[in-house]
Scaffold this motif. Structure first.
Motif, PDB file in Angstrom:
ATOM      1  N   ASN A   2      23.210  55.243 -87.421  1.00 39.32           N
ATOM      2  CA  ASN A   2      21.963  54.788 -87.237  1.00 39.32           C
ATOM      3  C   ASN A   2      20.984  54.842 -87.695  1.00 39.32           C
ATOM      4  O   ASN A   2      20.316  55.417 -89.046  1.00 39.32           O
ATOM      5  CB  ASN A   2      22.237  55.656 -85.960  1.00 39.32           C
ATOM      6  N   ASN A   3      20.352  53.700 -87.785  1.00 35.10           N
ATOM      7  CA  ASN A   3      19.003  53.463 -88.591  1.00 35.10           C
ATOM      8  C   ASN A   3      18.240  54.144 -89.049  1.00 35.10           C
ATOM      9  O   ASN A   3      17.573  54.655 -90.343  1.00 35.10           O
ATOM     10  CB  ASN A   3      18.470  52.128 -88.475  1.00 35.10           C
ATOM     11  N   ARG A   4      17.783  54.821 -86.974  1.00 34.62           N
ATOM     12  CA  ARG A   4      16.354  56.452 -87.060  1.00 34.62           C
ATOM     13  C   ARG A   4      17.524  57.802 -88.545  1.00 34.62           C
ATOM     14  O   ARG A   4      16.070  58.008 -89.499  1.00 34.62           O
ATOM     15  CB  ARG A   4      16.890  56.444 -86.577  1.00 34.62           C
ATOM     16  N   TRP A   5      18.748  57.907 -88.454  1.00 32.41           N
ATOM     17  CA  TRP A   5      18.865  58.223 -89.597  1.00 32.41           C
ATOM     18  C   TRP A   5      19.344  57.945 -90.249  1.00 32.41           C
ATOM     19  O   TRP A   5      18.520  59.088 -91.976  1.00 32.41           O
ATOM     20  CB  TRP A   5      20.399  59.239 -88.674  1.00 32.41           C
ATOM     21  N   THR A   6      19.198  56.870 -90.794  1.00 29.07           N
ATOM     22  CA  THR A   6      19.290  57.111 -92.137  1.00 29.07           C
ATOM     23  C   THR A   6      17.943  56.589 -93.092  1.00 29.07           C
ATOM     24  O   THR A   6      17.722  57.408 -94.305  1.00 29.07           O
ATOM     25  CB  THR A   6      19.945  54.888 -92.085  1.00 29.07           C
ATOM     26  N   VAL A   7      16.819  56.269 -92.645  1.00 24.39           N
ATOM     27  CA  VAL A   7      15.259  56.306 -92.649  1.00 24.39           C
ATOM     28  C   VAL A   7      15.092  58.053 -92.559  1.00 24.39           C
ATOM     29  O   VAL A   7      14.603  57.652 -94.020  1.00 24.39           O
ATOM     30  CB  VAL A   7      14.350  55.898 -91.893  1.00 24.39           C
ATOM     31  N   LYS A 181      33.848  67.536 -60.834  1.00 27.30           N
ATOM     32  CA  LYS A 181      32.957  66.609 -60.091  1.00 27.30           C
ATOM     33  C   LYS A 181      32.530  65.820 -60.578  1.00 27.30           C
ATOM     34  O   LYS A 181      31.924  64.344 -60.068  1.00 27.30           O
ATOM     35  CB  LYS A 181      32.734  67.028 -58.513  1.00 27.30           C
ATOM     36  N   TRP A 182      31.692  65.648 -61.653  1.00 27.44           N
ATOM     37  CA  TRP A 182      30.493  64.460 -62.709  1.00 27.44           C
ATOM     38  C   TRP A 182      31.387  63.786 -63.437  1.00 27.44           C
ATOM     39  O   TRP A 182      31.312  63.206 -64.254  1.00 27.44           O
ATOM     40  CB  TRP A 182      29.773  65.924 -63.213  1.00 27.44           C
ATOM     41  N   GLN A 183      32.963  64.261 -63.737  1.00 31.54           N
ATOM     42  CA  GLN A 183      33.658  63.286 -64.525  1.00 31.54           C
ATOM     43  C   GLN A 183      33.612  61.502 -64.866  1.00 31.54           C
ATOM     44  O   GLN A 183      34.029  61.243 -63.241  1.00 31.54           O
ATOM     45  CB  GLN A 183      34.868  63.736 -64.604  1.00 31.54           C
ATOM     46  N   GLY A 184      33.277  60.932 -65.754  1.00 28.18           N
ATOM     47  CA  GLY A 184      32.704  59.602 -64.844  1.00 28.18           C
ATOM     48  C   GLY A 184      31.903  58.937 -64.742  1.00 28.18           C
ATOM     49  O   GLY A 184      31.220  58.186 -64.356  1.00 28.18           O
ATOM     50  N   LYS A 185      30.566  59.861 -63.973  1.00 27.12           N
ATOM     51  CA  LYS A 185      29.284  59.752 -64.030  1.00 27.12           C
ATOM     52  C   LYS A 185      28.363  59.867 -64.425  1.00 27.12           C
ATOM     53  O   LYS A 185      27.045  59.122 -64.411  1.00 27.12           O
ATOM     54  CB  LYS A 185      29.831  61.025 -62.946  1.00 27.12           C
ATOM     55  N   ILE A 186      28.277  60.503 -65.800  1.00 24.08           N
ATOM     56  CA  ILE A 186      26.878  61.432 -66.281  1.00 24.08           C
ATOM     57  C   ILE A 186      27.550  60.337 -67.692  1.00 24.08           C
ATOM     58  O   ILE A 186      28.095  59.173 -67.969  1.00 24.08           O
ATOM     59  CB  ILE A 186      27.357  62.259 -66.609  1.00 24.08           C
ATOM     60  N   GLY A 187      25.480  60.136 -67.818  1.00 22.07           N
ATOM     61  CA  GLY A 187      25.469  58.984 -69.503  1.00 22.07           C
ATOM     62  C   GLY A 187      24.681  60.259 -70.221  1.00 22.07           C
ATOM     63  O   GLY A 187      24.273  60.748 -69.733  1.00 22.07           O
ATOM     64  N   LEU A 188      24.701  59.451 -71.755  1.00 20.83           N
ATOM     65  CA  LEU A 188      24.202  60.154 -72.588  1.00 20.83           C
ATOM     66  C   LEU A 188      23.519  59.253 -73.317  1.00 20.83           C
ATOM     67  O   LEU A 188      24.218  58.008 -73.443  1.00 20.83           O
ATOM     68  CB  LEU A 188      24.388  60.843 -73.852  1.00 20.83           C
ATOM     69  N   GLU A 189      21.932  59.146 -73.981  1.00 21.13           N
ATOM     70  CA  GLU A 189      21.356  58.479 -75.068  1.00 21.13           C
ATOM     71  C   GLU A 189      22.510  58.899 -76.812  1.00 21.13           C
ATOM     72  O   GLU A 189      22.514  59.559 -76.724  1.00 21.13           O
ATOM     73  CB  GLU A 189      19.623  58.735 -74.990  1.00 21.13           C
ATOM     74  N   ALA A 190      23.191  57.551 -77.223  1.00 21.15           N
ATOM     75  CA  ALA A 190      23.480  57.987 -78.040  1.00 21.15           C
ATOM     76  C   ALA A 190      22.680  58.686 -79.673  1.00 21.15           C
ATOM     77  O   ALA A 190      23.076  59.300 -80.580  1.00 21.15           O
ATOM     78  CB  ALA A 190      23.424  56.436 -78.804  1.00 21.15           C
ATOM     79  N   THR A 191      21.835  58.396 -79.598  1.00 21.24           N
ATOM     80  CA  THR A 191      20.477  58.699 -81.066  1.00 21.24           C
ATOM     81  C   THR A 191      19.893  60.866 -80.476  1.00 21.24           C
ATOM     82  O   THR A 191      19.496  61.138 -81.121  1.00 21.24           O
ATOM     83  CB  THR A 191      19.706  58.245 -81.476  1.00 21.24           C
ATOM     84  N   ASP A 192      20.506  61.258 -79.584  1.00 21.03           N
ATOM     85  CA  ASP A 192      19.337  62.558 -79.349  1.00 21.03           C
ATOM     86  C   ASP A 192      19.809  63.774 -79.386  1.00 21.03           C
ATOM     87  O   ASP A 192      20.362  64.750 -78.582  1.00 21.03           O
ATOM     88  CB  ASP A 192      19.513  62.681 -77.479  1.00 21.03           C
ATOM     89  N   VAL A 193      20.006  63.994 -81.538  1.00 18.95           N
ATOM     90  CA  VAL A 193      20.691  64.668 -81.727  1.00 18.95           C
ATOM     91  C   VAL A 193      19.884  65.917 -81.907  1.00 18.95           C
ATOM     92  O   VAL A 193      20.510  66.868 -81.160  1.00 18.95           O
ATOM     93  CB  VAL A 193      20.903  64.288 -83.269  1.00 18.95           C
ATOM     94  N   LYS A 224      23.147  53.333 -76.403  1.00 16.81           N
ATOM     95  CA  LYS A 224      21.997  53.029 -77.657  1.00 16.81           C
ATOM     96  C   LYS A 224      20.540  53.084 -76.465  1.00 16.81           C
ATOM     97  O   LYS A 224      20.861  51.631 -76.117  1.00 16.81           O
ATOM     98  CB  LYS A 224      22.122  52.915 -78.748  1.00 16.81           C
ATOM     99  N   GLY A 225      19.329  53.071 -76.570  1.00 24.03           N
ATOM    100  CA  GLY A 225      18.430  53.097 -76.091  1.00 24.03           C
ATOM    101  C   GLY A 225      17.912  54.135 -74.574  1.00 24.03           C
ATOM    102  O   GLY A 225      18.713  53.660 -73.718  1.00 24.03           O
ATOM    103  N   HIS A 226      16.884  54.447 -74.838  1.00 22.22           N
ATOM    104  CA  HIS A 226      16.730  55.761 -73.557  1.00 22.22           C
ATOM    105  C   HIS A 226      16.257  55.251 -72.879  1.00 22.22           C
ATOM    106  O   HIS A 226      16.090  54.440 -71.411  1.00 22.22           O
ATOM    107  CB  HIS A 226      14.895  56.543 -73.986  1.00 22.22           C
ATOM    108  N   MET A 227      15.174  53.324 -72.391  1.00 27.11           N
ATOM    109  CA  MET A 227      15.298  52.663 -71.632  1.00 27.11           C
ATOM    110  C   MET A 227      16.746  51.840 -71.225  1.00 27.11           C
ATOM    111  O   MET A 227      16.767  51.575 -69.810  1.00 27.11           O
ATOM    112  CB  MET A 227      13.811  51.254 -72.108  1.00 27.11           C
ATOM    113  N   LEU A 228      17.758  51.803 -71.910  1.00 32.26           N
ATOM    114  CA  LEU A 228      18.211  50.871 -71.494  1.00 32.26           C
ATOM    115  C   LEU A 228      19.219  51.456 -70.811  1.00 32.26           C
ATOM    116  O   LEU A 228      19.992  51.497 -69.784  1.00 32.26           O
ATOM    117  CB  LEU A 228      19.899  50.280 -72.713  1.00 32.26           C
ATOM    118  N   LEU A 229      19.547  53.163 -71.000  1.00 36.31           N
ATOM    119  CA  LEU A 229      20.319  53.556 -70.113  1.00 36.31           C
ATOM    120  C   LEU A 229      19.445  54.038 -68.333  1.00 36.31           C
ATOM    121  O   LEU A 229      20.336  54.317 -67.569  1.00 36.31           O
ATOM    122  CB  LEU A 229      20.164  55.531 -70.886  1.00 36.31           C
TER     123      LEU A 229
END
Length: 349
Positions: A2-7, A181-193, A224-229
């Protein structure tokens, strides 16, 4: 990548040259006398000189819906125009670095994520400055080099759709999300290394990496995107998200969205910082703006928008829980290692 890590990688290459053994220390800012002055007439002199300059330019990643009102509040108070340029944190760094290397000094103040502020410090673009309001900040709010200051915080918290999940169903610790029980119910933001890196460091490498490998096996929905998530949580497309900013959930909740958040432990915080440019064309106005943001008035303004003020002069329930902080320097120095692990676990499935 992603662009952030490239920079970050490009800037790190420069930073390693800057800090190589035998390298020269950072030269004093041409505006040093202005930034360091602490006489009893400081405020009066600063305001008078800033009004003569008449304007300042701010680069920030703070959402336009918040950065514009903040700039307007400053303009209304001092009669000094703020030219605002808002973009993502990586683009803020990219623009500031590109302009400086081209000999163009257009920006006066930068306000963005802590790791990106650290990058600008390593590029020798920021100047040490003093402000009476720094005394109201926790000791951790200012790196040892003093080239930027934490002005607000972002916390990675667990967000949930209140129509789909009850608060008492959520675990107190992140390990609770390994329950099938949480399988298929949880999400992560793609850049939160850095969230992952901070948790692994806090837990110890073996225990921490074991948790994340088990979490990856749960196959979380990575967006990708905290607001999107956050919006996806509100829409019910992702019932629970593990890495959203509580300020964004507060914003959606105020608009009537069926969302809430919980500080599942350990909560990881990321510093957001402000700094004045070494070669700012309007140094008095730059310093006055930094003063305003760090003052109780500016910090209360952040709080009114659901943001988390760094100042201890503002009391808020938005940080009334234990938390650990991302170390911006570590994020930069160890980014290859942590990005590689994150990519392996969550991005190349």
């Amino acid at each position: 990548m992603n662009n952030r890590w490239t920079v970050w990688m490009l800037a790190l290459a420069t930073a390693l040259c800057i800090y190589a053994p035998g390298g020269k220390a950072q030269e004093a800012s041409p505006n040093e006398a202005i930034y360091q002055y602490q006489g009893p007439d400081r405020e009066q002199k600063l305001i008078e000189a800033a009004r003569k300059e008449g304007s300042l330019t701010l680069y920030t990643s703070l959402a336009t819906s918040e950065s514009r009102p903040l700039a307007q509040a400053f303009e209304d108070k001092y009669g000094i125009k703020v030219t605002l340029w808002r973009s993502t944190s990586d683009k803020v760094v990219q623009r500031a670095v590109t302009e400086a290397r081209g000999g163009r000094h257009a920006v006066d103040v930068v306000e963005t994520n802590g790791p990106e502020m650290e990058m600008l410090a390593r590029e020798k673009l920021l100047a040490h400055f003093e402000s009476p309001h720094i005394a109201d900040l926790p000791a951790s709010a200012r790196p040892a080099h003093g080239l930027w200051v934490t002005d607000r915080l972002n916390f990675f918290v667990v967000a949930y759709n209140t129509n789909l999940v009850k608060k008492d169903e959520l675990p107190e610790q992140y390990e609770g999300f390994l329950d099938p029980k949480w399988q298929g119910k949880i999400g992560l933001e793609a850049t939160d290394v850095e969230w992952m890196a901070t948790l692994i460091k806090e837990r110890g490498r073996d225990k921490g990496e074991d948790f994340f490998r088990k979490l990856a096996a749960m196959r979380p929905d990575v967006r990708k995107g905290h607001m999107l998530l956050s919006e996806m949580v509100g829409a019910g497309e992702v019932p629970v998200a593990l890495t959203v900013y509580n300020s964004e959930i507060e914003s959606i909740s105020r608009r009537g969205g069926p969302v809430a958040w919980k500080p599942v432990q350990p909560v990881v915080g990321r510093p957001q910082g402000i700094g004045v440019m070494r070669n700012a064309p309007n140094p008095h106005a730059a310093l006055l703006f930094a003063d305003f943001v760090l003052s109780r008035e500016g910090q209360e303004f952040f709080h009114s928008m659901g943001r988390i003020p760094a100042s201890e002069s503002v009391k808020t329930d938005l940080k009334a829980f234990p938390y650990i902080m991302v170390d911006p320097a570590t994020v930069l120095d160890e980014h290859d290692e942590w990005y590689g692990l994150w990519n392996e676990l969550f991005l190349t499935r």
